[in-house]
Design an enzyme around this catalytic site. Structure first.
Site, mmCIF file in Angstrom:
data_model
loop_
_atom_site.group_PDB
_atom_site.id
_atom_site.type_symbol
_atom_site.label_atom_id
_atom_site.label_comp_id
_atom_site.label_asym_id
_atom_site.label_seq_id
_atom_site.Cartn_x
_atom_site.Cartn_y
_atom_site.Cartn_z
ATOM 1 N N ARG A 151 3.247 2.651 -0.258
ATOM 2 C CA ARG A 151 3.561 1.367 0.363
ATOM 3 C C ARG A 151 5.024 1.413 0.780
ATOM 4 O O ARG A 151 5.845 2.112 0.165
ATOM 5 C CB ARG A 151 3.349 0.221 -0.621
ATOM 6 C CG ARG A 151 1.916 0.070 -1.142
ATOM 7 C CD ARG A 151 1.839 -1.084 -2.132
ATOM 8 N NE ARG A 151 0.485 -1.311 -2.622
ATOM 9 C CZ ARG A 151 -0.007 -0.794 -3.752
ATOM 10 N NH1 ARG A 151 0.772 -0.017 -4.501
ATOM 11 N NH2 ARG A 151 -1.243 -1.051 -4.134
ATOM 12 N N LYS A 182 2.585 -2.305 -7.026
ATOM 13 C CA LYS A 182 2.292 -3.719 -7.219
ATOM 14 C C LYS A 182 2.059 -4.022 -8.696
ATOM 15 O O LYS A 182 1.488 -3.212 -9.415
ATOM 16 C CB LYS A 182 1.060 -4.127 -6.407
ATOM 17 C CG LYS A 182 1.327 -4.291 -4.919
ATOM 18 C CD LYS A 182 0.104 -4.847 -4.213
ATOM 19 C CE LYS A 182 0.393 -5.114 -2.732
ATOM 20 N NZ LYS A 182 -0.797 -5.662 -2.040
ATOM 21 N N HIS A 251 2.196 0.642 6.951
ATOM 22 C CA HIS A 251 0.882 0.499 6.335
ATOM 23 C C HIS A 251 -0.182 1.268 7.118
ATOM 24 O O HIS A 251 -1.195 1.669 6.544
ATOM 25 C CB HIS A 251 0.509 -0.979 6.220
ATOM 26 C CG HIS A 251 -0.069 -1.335 4.886
ATOM 27 N ND1 HIS A 251 0.611 -1.139 3.698
ATOM 28 C CD2 HIS A 251 -1.282 -1.832 4.532
ATOM 29 C CE1 HIS A 251 -0.139 -1.529 2.692
ATOM 30 N NE2 HIS A 251 -1.298 -1.937 3.157
ATOM 31 N N ARG A 254 -0.230 4.588 5.606
ATOM 32 C CA ARG A 254 -0.934 4.535 4.311
ATOM 33 C C ARG A 254 -2.447 4.530 4.527
ATOM 34 O O ARG A 254 -3.188 5.241 3.848
ATOM 35 C CB ARG A 254 -0.489 3.288 3.555
ATOM 36 C CG ARG A 254 -1.189 3.050 2.212
ATOM 37 C CD ARG A 254 -0.486 1.907 1.480
ATOM 38 N NE ARG A 254 -1.277 1.310 0.429
ATOM 39 C CZ ARG A 254 -1.328 1.750 -0.826
ATOM 40 N NH1 ARG A 254 -0.637 2.830 -1.160
ATOM 41 N NH2 ARG A 254 -2.046 1.128 -1.740
ATOM 42 N N HIS A 277 -4.648 1.453 -6.434
ATOM 43 C CA HIS A 277 -5.475 0.253 -6.421
ATOM 44 C C HIS A 277 -6.012 -0.023 -7.823
ATOM 45 O O HIS A 277 -6.587 0.866 -8.451
ATOM 46 C CB HIS A 277 -6.663 0.420 -5.461
ATOM 47 C CG HIS A 277 -6.273 0.345 -4.026
ATOM 48 N ND1 HIS A 277 -7.077 0.820 -3.003
ATOM 49 C CD2 HIS A 277 -5.172 -0.161 -3.416
ATOM 50 C CE1 HIS A 277 -6.488 0.621 -1.842
ATOM 51 N NE2 HIS A 277 -5.327 0.027 -2.065
ATOM 52 N N TYR A 286 -12.154 1.934 2.853
ATOM 53 C CA TYR A 286 -11.968 3.215 3.536
ATOM 54 C C TYR A 286 -13.278 3.968 3.723
ATOM 55 O O TYR A 286 -13.355 4.880 4.549
ATOM 56 C CB TYR A 286 -10.936 4.058 2.777
ATOM 57 C CG TYR A 286 -9.583 3.402 2.803
ATOM 58 C CD1 TYR A 286 -8.822 3.386 3.967
ATOM 59 C CD2 TYR A 286 -9.085 2.742 1.693
ATOM 60 C CE1 TYR A 286 -7.608 2.750 4.017
ATOM 61 C CE2 TYR A 286 -7.862 2.103 1.725
ATOM 62 C CZ TYR A 286 -7.129 2.106 2.894
ATOM 63 O OH TYR A 286 -5.921 1.461 2.943
#
Length: 308
Positions: A151, A182, A251, A254, A277, A286
Site C-alpha cells: 500500500r 492496516k 493502488h 498493488r 488482508h 482478484y
C-alpha cells in the site's frame, strides 16, 4: 381506486413543492418514482393505501430482473418511503410498507489492474534525460509497489534501515520488506531481484541529494519523507512518459501485483498473506480479475468462441 390514488400522489407532490420547498427537478423525479408506484399498484389491483411489504419486495425483484441498477432502485425506494411516511403523518396508513425494504447491493467495481505487458513496460521504463537521483528513486518506488504489492501508506512509512522507531524497513540481505499495514499489523513480504537492484542503486545515490539526516527510505530534495500524494503525482507523470494509455496510481500497482501473482500461481491464500488482508473475502476480488484474463484468452483463442 385509480382516481383516489392519483389524488394522493398529487397532494404529496404539492406538499413537497410548497411546504418542503424542494427544487423543481427533485419534485419531477419524485413524480416519476410515484408514477412507477401507481403503475405497479394498478397492475396488482391494490389501492396505494393497502400496499403491503410483500408487494414492494415483489416490485423491487421485478425492477432488478428487468435490468434496473441497485442504485436506481434505491432512489425509487427512497421516493416511495417518503410518500408513505407522509401518508402515515396524515393518518392514512398505520405502517410504512417500504420501511424495511432495501435495494439489491450495488456490485463493487473491479479494481483496475495493468496487463502484464503494461506493468513490465512501466517497471522497465527509464527516462534518459531525467535527473539521475530522481530517476533512481522513482524506479525503486515502482519496483517496490509492483514487486511487493505494498500500500502507498506502507511504502512511505519505510525507513532506510531498521531502528527502534522505524514503522517499516527493507532488509536487502534477506530480500524482505517489513511493513506496518492496516490496523497496525506488521507483516513481512519478499522483495524480488529487480526491486533489490533498484533499491541498491537508489541507496547509492540517496545520500548525495540530502540535507541533514533523514531515516525515511524515500525522500524529496529537501530531505523530508515523501508523502503519499507526491508518489501519486510522480507515478502519474511517469506512466504518461512511459506511453501507457491509463494514468497509473499506487493502488493500481498493488492490484496488478495481486492479479499477476494469482494468474501465475492460483494460490489465493498466498496472495492474501502477501497483501496483508485480514479476511480472504477481500482477496477473492482478484479471482474475478483472473477470470476476466482467462475469458479474454478464451475468446481470442478458442475456435468455438469466435463470432463471425
Amino acid at each position: 381506486m385509480q382516481a383516489e390514488d392519483a389524488g394522493l400522489v398529487e397532494r404529496y407532490l404539492e406538499h413537497v413543492r410548497v411546504e418542503k420547498r424542494l427544487a423543481q427537478r427533485t419534485v419531477e423525479l419524485y413524480a416519476l418514482d410515484l408514477q412507477k408506484l401507481l403503475e405497479n399498484a394498478q397492475t396488482a389491483a391494490v389501492p396505494l393505501l393497502r400496499v403491503q411489504n410483500a408487494h414492494v419486495r415483489r416490485w423491487v425483484a421485478q425492477m432488478h430482473g428487468g435490468g434496473r441498477s441497485g442504485r436506481g432502485i434505491a432512489l425509487i425506494l427512497s421516493g416511495w418511503r417518503g410518500f408513505y411516511a407522509w401518508l402515515g403523518r396524515e393518518g392514512r396508513v398505520t405502517s410504512n410498507p417500504v420501511q424495511d425494504v432495501r435495494a439489491p447491493k450495488v456490485a463493487k467495481p473491479l479494481p483496475k489492474a495493468l496487463s502484464v505487458d503494461d506493468a513490465v513496460q512501466f517497471a522497465e521504463f527509464s527516462e534518459d534525460e531525467a535527473d539521475p537521483w530522481l530517476e533512481a528513486r522513482d524506479a525503486a518506488i515502482v519496483e517496490l509497489l509492483y514487486g511487493c504489492g505494498l500500500r502507498v501508506g506502507e511504502l512511505v512509512g519505510l525507513d532506510a534501515q531498521a531502528s527502534g522507531s522505524a514503522k517499516g524497513w527493507i532488509d536487502l540481505q534477506a530480500g524482505e520488506a517489513h511493513v506496518l499495514g492496516k490496523g497496525s499489523k506488521r507483516r513481512t513480504v519478499p522483495v524480488g531481484r529487480k526491486a533489490i537492484a533498484s533499491l541498491r542503486h537508489w541507496l547509492d545515490l540517496r545520500g548525495g541529494g540530502l540535507k541533514g539526516e533523514q531515516p525515511a527510505l524515500f525522500v524529496g530534495r529537501h530531505g523530508s519523507r515523501l508523502s503519499a500524494q507526491a508518489i501519486w503525482q510522480r507515478l502519474k507523470q511517469r506512466s504518461l512518459k512511459a506511453g501507457l494509455a491509463t494514468p497509473v496510481h499506487p493502488h493500481m500497482l498493488r492490484h496488478s501485483f495481486a492479479s499477476h501473482v494469482l494468474q501465475s500461481s492460483g494460490d489465493l491464500r498466498a496472495v492474501q498473506e502477501l497483501l496483508g488482508h485480514a479476511n480472504i473475502g477481500t482477496t477473492q476480488v482478484y479471482t474475478r480479475l483472473d477470470f476476466q484474463h482467462l475469458a479474454k484468452a478464451y475468446d481470442a483463442a478458442h475456435p468455438r468462441a469466435k463470432r463471425k
